[in-house]
Design a protein around this motif. Structure first.
Motif, PDB file in Angstrom:
ATOM      1  N   THR A 176      51.786 -34.745  20.947  1.00  0.00           N
ATOM      2  CA  THR A 176      52.730 -34.116  20.476  1.00  0.00           C
ATOM      3  C   THR A 176      52.284 -32.965  19.435  1.00  0.00           C
ATOM      4  O   THR A 176      51.751 -33.658  18.154  1.00  0.00           O
ATOM      5  CB  THR A 176      54.110 -34.877  20.033  1.00  0.00           C
ATOM      6  OG1 THR A 176      54.652 -35.740  21.248  1.00  0.00           O
ATOM      7  CG2 THR A 176      55.276 -33.818  19.482  1.00  0.00           C
ATOM      8  N   ALA A 177      52.648 -31.945  19.440  1.00  0.00           N
ATOM      9  CA  ALA A 177      52.373 -30.994  18.287  1.00  0.00           C
ATOM     10  C   ALA A 177      53.611 -30.694  17.479  1.00  0.00           C
ATOM     11  O   ALA A 177      54.360 -29.956  18.173  1.00  0.00           O
ATOM     12  CB  ALA A 177      51.644 -29.606  18.773  1.00  0.00           C
ATOM     13  N   HIS A 178      53.519 -30.911  16.337  1.00  0.00           N
ATOM     14  CA  HIS A 178      54.903 -30.539  15.539  1.00  0.00           C
ATOM     15  C   HIS A 178      54.853 -29.160  14.840  1.00  0.00           C
ATOM     16  O   HIS A 178      53.705 -28.901  14.271  1.00  0.00           O
ATOM     17  CB  HIS A 178      54.850 -31.636  14.334  1.00  0.00           C
ATOM     18  CG  HIS A 178      55.093 -32.892  15.046  1.00  0.00           C
ATOM     19  ND1 HIS A 178      56.227 -33.560  15.576  1.00  0.00           N
ATOM     20  CD2 HIS A 178      53.994 -33.970  15.012  1.00  0.00           C
ATOM     21  CE1 HIS A 178      56.139 -34.913  15.820  1.00  0.00           C
ATOM     22  NE2 HIS A 178      54.749 -35.161  15.623  1.00  0.00           N
ATOM     23  N   PRO A 179      55.595 -28.291  15.456  1.00  0.00           N
ATOM     24  CA  PRO A 179      55.489 -26.962  14.780  1.00  0.00           C
ATOM     25  C   PRO A 179      55.341 -26.702  13.282  1.00  0.00           C
ATOM     26  O   PRO A 179      56.146 -27.683  12.462  1.00  0.00           O
ATOM     27  CB  PRO A 179      56.777 -26.187  15.393  1.00  0.00           C
ATOM     28  CG  PRO A 179      57.113 -27.042  16.399  1.00  0.00           C
ATOM     29  CD  PRO A 179      56.696 -28.396  16.034  1.00  0.00           C
ATOM     30  N   VAL A 180      54.730 -25.892  12.651  1.00  0.00           N
ATOM     31  CA  VAL A 180      54.675 -25.616  11.143  1.00  0.00           C
ATOM     32  C   VAL A 180      55.271 -24.313  10.897  1.00  0.00           C
ATOM     33  O   VAL A 180      54.795 -23.294  11.558  1.00  0.00           O
ATOM     34  CB  VAL A 180      53.301 -25.686  10.696  1.00  0.00           C
ATOM     35  CG1 VAL A 180      53.230 -25.473   9.073  1.00  0.00           C
ATOM     36  CG2 VAL A 180      52.855 -27.167  10.782  1.00  0.00           C
ATOM     37  N   PRO A 181      56.296 -24.246  10.100  1.00  0.00           N
ATOM     38  CA  PRO A 181      56.758 -22.652   9.716  1.00  0.00           C
ATOM     39  C   PRO A 181      55.684 -21.823   9.105  1.00  0.00           C
ATOM     40  O   PRO A 181      54.884 -22.325   8.383  1.00  0.00           O
ATOM     41  CB  PRO A 181      57.926 -23.120   8.661  1.00  0.00           C
ATOM     42  CG  PRO A 181      58.307 -24.494   8.883  1.00  0.00           C
ATOM     43  CD  PRO A 181      57.028 -24.914   9.375  1.00  0.00           C
ATOM     44  N   GLY A 182      55.883 -20.481   9.591  1.00  0.00           N
ATOM     45  CA  GLY A 182      54.648 -19.603   9.164  1.00  0.00           C
ATOM     46  C   GLY A 182      53.239 -19.638   9.548  1.00  0.00           C
ATOM     47  O   GLY A 182      52.541 -18.936   9.173  1.00  0.00           O
ATOM     48  N   MET A 183      53.402 -20.318  10.766  1.00  0.00           N
ATOM     49  CA  MET A 183      51.881 -20.218  11.282  1.00  0.00           C
ATOM     50  C   MET A 183      51.906 -19.016  12.443  1.00  0.00           C
ATOM     51  O   MET A 183      52.839 -18.719  12.912  1.00  0.00           O
ATOM     52  CB  MET A 183      51.743 -21.543  12.039  1.00  0.00           C
ATOM     53  CG  MET A 183      51.208 -22.565  11.050  1.00  0.00           C
ATOM     54  SD  MET A 183      49.958 -22.575  10.211  1.00  0.00           S
ATOM     55  CE  MET A 183      50.407 -22.597   8.520  1.00  0.00           C
ATOM     56  N   PRO A 184      50.710 -18.536  12.747  1.00  0.00           N
ATOM     57  CA  PRO A 184      50.663 -17.534  13.716  1.00  0.00           C
ATOM     58  C   PRO A 184      51.086 -18.014  15.095  1.00  0.00           C
ATOM     59  O   PRO A 184      50.958 -19.390  14.965  1.00  0.00           O
ATOM     60  CB  PRO A 184      49.205 -17.160  13.483  1.00  0.00           C
ATOM     61  CG  PRO A 184      48.515 -17.935  12.672  1.00  0.00           C
ATOM     62  CD  PRO A 184      49.446 -18.785  11.881  1.00  0.00           C
ATOM     63  N   SER A 185      51.384 -17.185  15.926  1.00  0.00           N
ATOM     64  CA  SER A 185      51.813 -17.514  17.270  1.00  0.00           C
ATOM     65  C   SER A 185      50.825 -18.582  18.156  1.00  0.00           C
ATOM     66  O   SER A 185      51.122 -19.386  18.872  1.00  0.00           O
ATOM     67  CB  SER A 185      52.187 -16.411  18.149  1.00  0.00           C
ATOM     68  OG  SER A 185      51.178 -15.602  18.441  1.00  0.00           O
ATOM     69  N   PHE A 186      49.615 -18.206  17.725  1.00  0.00           N
ATOM     70  CA  PHE A 186      48.492 -19.261  18.693  1.00  0.00           C
ATOM     71  C   PHE A 186      48.292 -20.732  17.933  1.00  0.00           C
ATOM     72  O   PHE A 186      47.560 -21.538  18.495  1.00  0.00           O
ATOM     73  CB  PHE A 186      47.018 -18.423  18.639  1.00  0.00           C
ATOM     74  CG  PHE A 186      46.537 -18.303  17.256  1.00  0.00           C
ATOM     75  CD1 PHE A 186      45.776 -19.306  16.473  1.00  0.00           C
ATOM     76  CD2 PHE A 186      46.641 -17.034  16.468  1.00  0.00           C
ATOM     77  CE1 PHE A 186      45.013 -18.964  15.412  1.00  0.00           C
ATOM     78  CE2 PHE A 186      45.992 -16.757  15.309  1.00  0.00           C
ATOM     79  CZ  PHE A 186      45.349 -17.819  14.600  1.00  0.00           C
ATOM     80  N   VAL A 187      49.006 -20.883  16.961  1.00  0.00           N
ATOM     81  CA  VAL A 187      48.927 -22.440  16.312  1.00  0.00           C
ATOM     82  C   VAL A 187      49.966 -23.089  16.846  1.00  0.00           C
ATOM     83  O   VAL A 187      51.296 -22.660  16.314  1.00  0.00           O
ATOM     84  CB  VAL A 187      48.695 -22.412  14.756  1.00  0.00           C
ATOM     85  CG1 VAL A 187      48.914 -23.830  14.233  1.00  0.00           C
ATOM     86  CG2 VAL A 187      47.384 -21.578  14.243  1.00  0.00           C
ATOM     87  N   LEU A 188      49.990 -24.042  17.761  1.00  0.00           N
ATOM     88  CA  LEU A 188      50.958 -24.594  18.314  1.00  0.00           C
ATOM     89  C   LEU A 188      51.838 -25.633  17.142  1.00  0.00           C
ATOM     90  O   LEU A 188      53.164 -25.843  17.327  1.00  0.00           O
ATOM     91  CB  LEU A 188      50.670 -25.458  19.510  1.00  0.00           C
ATOM     92  CG  LEU A 188      50.071 -24.751  20.794  1.00  0.00           C
ATOM     93  CD1 LEU A 188      49.722 -25.649  21.691  1.00  0.00           C
ATOM     94  CD2 LEU A 188      51.384 -24.001  21.148  1.00  0.00           C
TER      95      LEU A 188
END
Length: 158
Positions: free
Chosen positions: A39-51
């Motif tokens: 599971t990859a937990h989203p991080v606000p403000g990251m570019p679209s290629f960082v899951l």
């Protein structure tokens, strides 16, 4: 040319993987392991290629989508490749397939052509062909831009 790969005389050991119609290679010396996706937990403000960020062996590791990274659509990853990204950093590369280990003659890895060399944060270190397909050698240390590492460190510590 600096592929970051282990040289054995005049050859280079690479882990070949792919997404969609693209085939990539990463220097075997940077590969820690391949694994099923977590599971990859989203991080606000990251570019679209960082899951997002995943916990891998007790560490917070950014997960990079190989499709989105190279301008394609996001992939439904079947494998993650955990890579050493330098400076005690790790990154997981989400790919659709892992082809295997290949040894290429150093002479078969060409410098990036000027048209591709100036793109982005120098994602690719060299170019070659494999089974009549373009093979791009990725630089693990450039998969996550330097400015994002600080943001990821903030998120991981909170």
């Amino acid at each position: 040319m600096n592929t970051g790969a282990e040289h054995s005389g005049s050859s280079v050991a690479l882990l070949v993987c792919g997404t969609g119609g693209r085939t990539f290679a990463v220097p075997l010396t940077t590969v820690r392991e391949t694994m099923r996706p977590l599971t990859a937990h989203p991080v606000p403000g990251m570019p679209s290629f960082v899951l997002g960020v995943a916990r891998i062996r007790g560490r917070s590791v950014p997960v990079v989508d190989s499709g989105a990274l190279t301008g394609d659509q996001r992939v439904l990853a079947s494998r993650w490749i955990t890579l050493d990204a330098g400076a005690d950093r790790q990154v997981a590369l989400a790919v659709q397939r892992v082809v295997g280990i290949r040894t290429l003659a150093t002479a078969d890895l060409a410098e990036m052509p000027p048209l591709l060399d100036g793109l982005g944060p120098q994602l690719f270190s060299a170019i070659s062909t494999r089974d009549q397909q373009l093979l791009l050698a990725l630089q693990a240390s450039h998969l996550v831009p330097d400015e994002l590492w600080a943001r990821l460190a903030e998120v991981s510590s909170s």
